[in-house]
Design a protein around this motif. Sequence first.
Motif, PDB file in Angstrom:
ATOM      1  N   MET A 242      26.626  64.263 122.025  1.00  0.00           N
ATOM      2  CA  MET A 242      26.021  64.797 123.243  1.00  0.00           C
ATOM      3  C   MET A 242      26.131  66.314 123.302  1.00  0.00           C
ATOM      4  N   VAL A 243      27.264  66.827 122.862  1.00  0.00           N
ATOM      5  CA  VAL A 243      27.428  68.284 122.837  1.00  0.00           C
ATOM      6  C   VAL A 243      26.461  68.906 121.835  1.00  0.00           C
ATOM      7  N   ALA A 244      26.327  68.269 120.667  1.00  0.00           N
ATOM      8  CA  ALA A 244      25.421  68.795 119.638  1.00  0.00           C
ATOM      9  C   ALA A 244      23.970  68.761 120.118  1.00  0.00           C
ATOM     10  N   ASN A 245      23.578  67.676 120.777  1.00  0.00           N
ATOM     11  CA  ASN A 245      22.208  67.568 121.283  1.00  0.00           C
ATOM     12  C   ASN A 245      21.941  68.585 122.392  1.00  0.00           C
TER      13      ASN A 245
ATOM     14  N   ALA B 185      21.345  71.814 120.755  1.00  0.00           N
ATOM     15  CA  ALA B 185      20.030  71.831 120.104  1.00  0.00           C
ATOM     16  C   ALA B 185      18.910  72.040 121.136  1.00  0.00           C
ATOM     17  N   ARG B 186      19.052  71.397 122.285  1.00  0.00           N
ATOM     18  CA  ARG B 186      18.040  71.568 123.333  1.00  0.00           C
ATOM     19  C   ARG B 186      18.029  73.003 123.844  1.00  0.00           C
ATOM     20  N   TRP B 187      19.177  73.607 123.966  1.00  0.00           N
ATOM     21  CA  TRP B 187      19.239  75.014 124.393  1.00  0.00           C
ATOM     22  C   TRP B 187      18.549  75.908 123.369  1.00  0.00           C
ATOM     23  N   GLN B 188      18.797  75.638 122.085  1.00  0.00           N
ATOM     24  CA  GLN B 188      18.144  76.422 121.040  1.00  0.00           C
ATOM     25  C   GLN B 188      16.628  76.222 121.061  1.00  0.00           C
TER      26      GLN B 188
ATOM     27  N   ASP C 268      11.902  74.017 128.567  1.00  0.00           N
ATOM     28  CA  ASP C 268      12.999  74.341 129.455  1.00  0.00           C
ATOM     29  C   ASP C 268      13.143  73.282 130.553  1.00  0.00           C
ATOM     30  N   ALA C 269      12.014  72.797 131.068  1.00  0.00           N
ATOM     31  CA  ALA C 269      12.071  71.731 132.066  1.00  0.00           C
ATOM     32  C   ALA C 269      12.636  70.453 131.462  1.00  0.00           C
ATOM     33  N   ALA C 270      12.247  70.170 130.220  1.00  0.00           N
ATOM     34  CA  ALA C 270      12.786  68.981 129.544  1.00  0.00           C
ATOM     35  C   ALA C 270      14.284  69.130 129.305  1.00  0.00           C
ATOM     36  N   ARG C 271      14.727  70.326 128.985  1.00  0.00           N
ATOM     37  CA  ARG C 271      16.163  70.555 128.789  1.00  0.00           C
ATOM     38  C   ARG C 271      16.932  70.296 130.082  1.00  0.00           C
ATOM     39  N   LYS C 272      16.402  70.786 131.193  1.00  0.00           N
ATOM     40  CA  LYS C 272      17.066  70.565 132.474  1.00  0.00           C
ATOM     41  C   LYS C 272      17.100  69.080 132.834  1.00  0.00           C
TER      42      LYS C 272
END
Length: 252
Positions: free
Chosen positions: A133-136, A139-142, A217-221
């Motif tokens: 979960m931390v890795a994902n 990755a989403r932030w990147q 960015d919306a998907a990341r949130k």
Amino acid sequence: MKTRILRRAIVAGVLATSGVIGITAATPAYAQFGGIVYDPTNYAQNVLTAARSLEQINNQIQQIQNQATSLINEARNLASLPFSSLQQLQQQVQRTQQLLGQAQRIAYDVQNVQQAFTDRYKGTALSGTNAQMVANANARWQDSVSAFEDALRVQAGVVGNIDGARTTMDGLVSSSQSATGALQAAQAGNQLLALQSQQLADLTALLAAQGRAQTLDAARKAAVEAESRERLRRFLERPTGYQPGNAQMFHD
């Protein structure tokens, strides 16, 4: 001018001949002049015939001149525009395409987007181990940061094309105003439409890049919210549960 003088001379001859005919009406129809037979009536008819022939020739000359003028106008209408902006417009479109093709992380491809969302944004990607979960999340932030960077590069490229579009537009407008025929004017108009199409392509690319960044960015949130709910569920379902206790903040 020469034609007019000749016409006047012929008419004067006809009038003079008519006068001679009137004066000599009482004389024999044929007279001998040094052995040459002179017939005033026949002479007058010959003069009139020559006048009519001259008029026909003048009409034919006028027709030929009109045809020549028409051919000249047609040649002007068929003359091709000497200015072409096609290569420059194609280069600007290619530069924008290259910027879109350099998209980082998640490219503009349906399968690539689907795979990335499956791996990092939904399903098991939000319910794996804590390390996963931390890795994902990282990755989403990147993905979001890269998308914003890509959008800025596309914006810079579109702004860079503005100067080239201005130069192209100046050349096309100048060529259109100096066009010598219908074809040149039409070709200039077509190239102006091509310039407009290139600018619309830049605008489409810009909107696509900005929309991609905002969507990621919306998907990341949304993924962060789902992941937070999963973490809360795990926290509440611990075997020991939550045990309140005393906390000492300062030591004596």
